[in-house]
Design an enzyme around this catalytic site. Structure first.
Site, PDB file in Angstrom:
ATOM      1  N   TYR A   1      -2.124  -0.929  10.069  1.00 38.14           N
ATOM      2  CA  TYR A   1      -1.823  -1.069   8.543  1.00 38.14           C
ATOM      3  C   TYR A   1      -0.176  -0.641   7.786  1.00 38.14           C
ATOM      4  CZ  TYR A   1      -3.798  -0.993   4.065  1.00 38.14           C
ATOM      5  OH  TYR A   1      -3.855  -1.263   2.761  1.00 38.14           O
TER       6      TYR A   1
ATOM      7  N   SER B   1       0.911  -1.334   0.005  1.00 41.86           N
ATOM      8  CA  SER B   1       0.138   0.206  -0.245  1.00 41.86           C
ATOM      9  C   SER B   1       0.554   1.606   0.124  1.00 41.86           C
ATOM     10  CB  SER B   1      -0.898  -0.610   1.409  1.00 41.86           C
ATOM     11  OG  SER B   1      -1.681   1.205   1.530  1.00 41.86           O
TER      12      SER B   1
END
Length: 259
Positions: free
Chosen positions: A162, A148
């Site tokens: 995350y 990501s």
């Protein structure tokens, strides 16, 4: 050149392949000629998605909640029984948690790190016999880990576990690439930006229009599309990508590269 991007005869496993980015990737692999097994935590969603995608090629459902290493070991055993060999592993299944830093809970860490970092490692370890058997010096087996932009660039998402987990999977991909190159297995990280998935639902309106502030943050002024993510994965898994390993490839409309 006609078969440069062909995956005819290849066998792939895409975790989290029933929805979101995983489904976009699974459909792309199917269209390129691969047989694909997909996972999802919910059996009904997994089986329905596999049935729909079977119109594109051989697609089977292997429901799995990949929140523990034991579940990953069990998934590989079931994949082995159903498919046999493995040419392509896409570690896409992911988990996130967002919250204000003042109240961000300790329980937001173990599950996110397990699904986003430990499970991909366990999947690679358990599938090494199959990946090693299928890879050759000219046509390696392929591992693609989905990272990501939040693991590269500060995105102010308040998703601390995350973003840390995605930075970790980027580095893990490089470590694995170095260790497995001699076994004819490539390992690369694909780094998506903002796509229309459940993880970005809070950034889109009810009519699916996108927050103008988000679009202004993306140099290309649009969200990613299915072909954008599928195309890079097909490239990495095809003859065209046979000489690429240890790479971290943003697919983000310029957020990382133009920032």
């Amino acid at each position: 050149m006609s078969d440069l991007f062909s995956l005819s005869g290849k066998r792939a496993l895409v975790t989290g392949g029933a929805q979101g980015l995983g489904r976009m990737i699974a459909e792309g692999l199917l269209r390129a000629g691969a047989s694909v097994a997909i996972t999802s935590r919910k059996t009904d969603i997994c089986e329905a998605a596999a049935a729909e995608m079977a119109a594109l090629g051989k697609c089977i459902a292997l429901p799995a909640d990949l929140s523990t290493p034991e579940a990953a070991v069990d998934l590989v055993a079931r994949y082995r029984a159903a498919i046999g060999g493995c040419d392509i592993l896409v570690n896409n299944a992911g988990k996130t948690w967002g919250g204000d830093i003042d109240t961000f809970p300790d329980k937001a860490w173990p599950g996110v790190m397990a699904v986003n970092v430990q499970t991909p490692f366990t999947m690679v370890r358990e599938l090494l016999p199959e990946l090693g058997a299928s890879g050759t010096i000219d046509d390696p087996a392929r591992v693609v880990n989905i990272g990501s932009v939040a693991g590269i660039k500060t995105e102010r998402l308040s998703a601390y576990s995350y973003s840390a987990s995605k930075a970790a999977i980027h580095m893990l991909s490089r470590d694995l690439a170095g260790d497995l190159a001699g076994r004819h297995i490539t390992v690369n990280a694909v780094i998506p930006g903002f796509f229309p998935t459940k993880m970005t639902a809070h950034l889109r309106e009810a009519d699916d229009s996108v927050d103008p502030t988000l679009l202004a943050h993306i140099p290309m002024r649009r969200l990613g599309r299915a072909d954008d993510i599928a195309g890079i994965v097909v490239f990495l898994c095809s003859r065209a990508g046979a000489y690429v390993t240890g790479a971290q490839i943003p697919v983000d409309g310029g957020i990382v590269g133009c920032g």
